[in-house]
Design a protein around this motif. Structure first.
Motif, short mmCIF file in Angstrom:
data_model
loop_
_atom_site.label_atom_id
_atom_site.label_comp_id
_atom_site.label_asym_id
_atom_site.label_seq_id
_atom_site.Cartn_x
_atom_site.Cartn_y
_atom_site.Cartn_z
N VAL A 47 -13.64 -43.20 8.62
CA VAL A 47 -13.09 -42.06 8.34
C VAL A 47 -14.21 -41.14 7.48
O VAL A 47 -14.73 -40.27 8.16
N GLY A 48 -14.74 -41.57 6.45
CA GLY A 48 -15.84 -40.93 5.64
C GLY A 48 -16.92 -40.81 6.26
O GLY A 48 -17.63 -39.80 6.35
N PHE A 49 -17.40 -41.97 7.10
CA PHE A 49 -18.63 -41.86 7.93
C PHE A 49 -18.67 -40.98 8.96
O PHE A 49 -19.43 -40.12 9.31
N ALA A 50 -17.31 -41.02 9.64
CA ALA A 50 -17.14 -40.03 10.71
C ALA A 50 -17.47 -38.50 10.37
O ALA A 50 -18.10 -37.68 10.94
N ILE A 51 -16.85 -38.10 9.34
CA ILE A 51 -16.79 -36.75 8.62
C ILE A 51 -18.50 -36.36 8.24
O ILE A 51 -19.05 -35.44 8.65
N GLY A 52 -18.81 -37.36 7.39
CA GLY A 52 -20.16 -37.00 6.63
C GLY A 52 -21.36 -37.10 7.92
O GLY A 52 -22.09 -36.32 7.84
N GLY A 53 -21.19 -38.27 8.65
CA GLY A 53 -22.15 -38.29 9.96
C GLY A 53 -22.00 -37.30 10.89
O GLY A 53 -23.24 -36.83 11.38
N GLY A 59 -23.76 -34.12 9.12
CA GLY A 59 -24.97 -34.34 8.97
C GLY A 59 -26.07 -34.10 10.32
O GLY A 59 -27.02 -33.69 10.36
N PHE A 60 -25.47 -34.82 11.31
CA PHE A 60 -26.04 -34.86 12.51
C PHE A 60 -26.07 -33.51 13.30
O PHE A 60 -27.07 -32.89 13.58
N ALA A 61 -25.04 -32.75 13.06
CA ALA A 61 -24.85 -31.40 13.66
C ALA A 61 -25.90 -30.34 12.81
O ALA A 61 -26.51 -29.65 13.47
N LEU A 62 -26.04 -30.36 11.19
CA LEU A 62 -27.09 -29.82 10.49
C LEU A 62 -28.32 -30.04 10.91
O LEU A 62 -29.36 -29.47 10.93
N GLY A 63 -28.40 -31.59 11.23
CA GLY A 63 -29.80 -32.15 11.73
C GLY A 63 -30.41 -31.33 12.68
O GLY A 63 -31.66 -30.99 12.87
N LEU A 92 -12.90 -40.57 0.45
CA LEU A 92 -13.43 -40.02 1.80
C LEU A 92 -14.60 -38.89 1.43
O LEU A 92 -15.62 -38.92 1.96
N PHE A 93 -14.51 -38.25 0.54
CA PHE A 93 -15.39 -37.28 -0.01
C PHE A 93 -16.75 -37.89 -0.51
O PHE A 93 -17.77 -37.46 0.09
N LEU A 94 -16.69 -38.80 -1.21
CA LEU A 94 -18.03 -39.74 -1.68
C LEU A 94 -18.42 -40.53 -0.50
O LEU A 94 -19.90 -40.52 -0.47
N VAL A 95 -17.79 -41.04 0.28
CA VAL A 95 -18.36 -41.81 1.44
C VAL A 95 -19.27 -40.79 2.17
O VAL A 95 -20.22 -40.82 2.91
N ALA A 96 -18.34 -39.67 2.91
CA ALA A 96 -19.04 -38.55 3.61
C ALA A 96 -20.37 -37.93 2.96
O ALA A 96 -21.49 -37.91 3.60
N LEU A 97 -20.12 -37.86 1.68
CA LEU A 97 -21.33 -37.26 0.96
C LEU A 97 -22.69 -38.51 1.05
O LEU A 97 -23.75 -38.03 1.11
N GLY A 98 -22.24 -39.84 0.84
CA GLY A 98 -23.16 -40.60 0.80
C GLY A 98 -24.02 -40.82 2.32
O GLY A 98 -25.04 -41.14 2.21
N PHE A 151 -23.93 -38.43 4.66
CA PHE A 151 -24.45 -37.12 5.25
C PHE A 151 -25.94 -37.16 4.98
O PHE A 151 -26.70 -36.83 6.22
N PHE A 152 -26.64 -37.51 4.10
CA PHE A 152 -28.02 -37.42 3.87
C PHE A 152 -28.93 -38.27 4.77
O PHE A 152 -29.78 -37.82 5.26
N PRO A 153 -28.75 -39.49 4.72
CA PRO A 153 -29.49 -40.18 5.59
C PRO A 153 -29.41 -39.80 7.39
O PRO A 153 -30.53 -39.83 7.85
N ILE A 154 -28.34 -39.45 7.67
CA ILE A 154 -28.07 -38.82 8.87
C ILE A 154 -29.10 -37.72 9.06
O ILE A 154 -29.64 -37.32 10.15
#
Length: 259
Positions: A71-77, A80-84, A128-134, A136-139
């Motif tokens: 869930v955290g990956f889906a949110i952050g990813g 990140g993908f949309a902003l990228g 979830l916030f920490l995973v999403a933030l983590g 976010f930036f690589p993607i």
């Protein structure tokens, strides 16, 4: 040698070193070279796994950790993908947000744990916030890089052939950016598990990290080692899934052609 057989051999070869390490670890433990209070034998870890499997606890903790990770990956990813994409395509969007994002990127997200606990407590939102933030930036970075490095001659050729903006994006820009995007995906998957391990050992009441911390309190070193090994296997499984997606979506790329 056929391509499927070669891939099978190469995949099996990757497990040779881990198996040798396990055999050496077991031998050293049985010979008394490694005290059980420092590192229990693999057979003892396997016995702990069997005990937790019979009780059903291991499935509960794995399920909770996997849910948090995905869930955290889906949110952050997704963000990140949309902003990228937006910043890669639009110079206005990039000028408005990229500088701020690059500043935030240099803040270690795990250093925010005390603040995140104050914000969200120890409930699911904090993890979830920490995973999403983590993730976010690589993607984000790799998606932006992929879009920005698409060969401009290919884009110009697409325009010459009369492609609309949507066709140009779908048939030229996005495929050209996919190799870089998948690099970000694989890197983000590693960050996902790393973040979750830390988050669950600090602020959790369930999950693999919580299981490891509880085992540490009672000096159950075999369970602690088991938790670490499960994290490693889950990370390997996630990376293997990403590699399968690479092969499925990059069949046109020379690096992914069967040899």
């Amino acid at each position: 040698m056929s391509a499927p057989l070669r891939r099978t051999v190469e995949g099996g070869a990757g497990w040779v070193l881990p198996v040798l390490l396990l055999v050496g670890w077991e031998a050293a433990a049985r010979l008394g070279e490694i005290p059980p209070t420092i590192l229990p034998a693999p057979s003892d870890v396997a016995a702990a796994l069997w005990k937790l499997t019979v009780s059903g606890d291991i499935f509960k903790h794995i399920g909770v950790s996997a849910w948090r990770a995905l869930v955290g990956f889906a949110i952050g990813g997704a963000i990140g993908f949309a902003l990228g994409l937006a910043n890669g395509i639009s110079g206005i969007s990039r000028a408005a947000s990229d500088t701020t994002l690059q500043m935030v990127r240099n803040i270690p997200h795990l250093a925010l744990i005390p603040l995140v606990i104050l914000w969200f407590g120890i409930d699911e939102e904090a993890k979830l916030f920490l995973v999403a933030l983590g993730v976010f930036f690589p993607i984000y970075i790799n998606t932006l890089h992929g879009i920005r490095t698409v060969d401009p001659q290919l884009i110009e050729m697409g325009r010459i052939y009369g492609m609309s903006r949507l066709e140009l994006f779908a048939r030229v820009i996005l495929p050209g950016a996919l190799p870089s995007i998948f690099v970000g995906l694989r890197y983000a998957l590693g960050i996902m598990w790393l973040t979750l391990i830390v988050a669950e050992t600090i602020s959790a009441s369930s999950g693999l990290g919580y299981m490891a911390m509880q085992a540490r309190e009672f000096l159950l070193i075999d369970v602690v080692v088991l938790s670490i090994l499960i994290y490693a296997l889950l990370g390997k499984l996630a990376d293997s899934a990403a590699r399968l997606l690479e092969r499925a979506f990059l069949t046109w790329h020379p690096a992914f052609q069967p040899q």
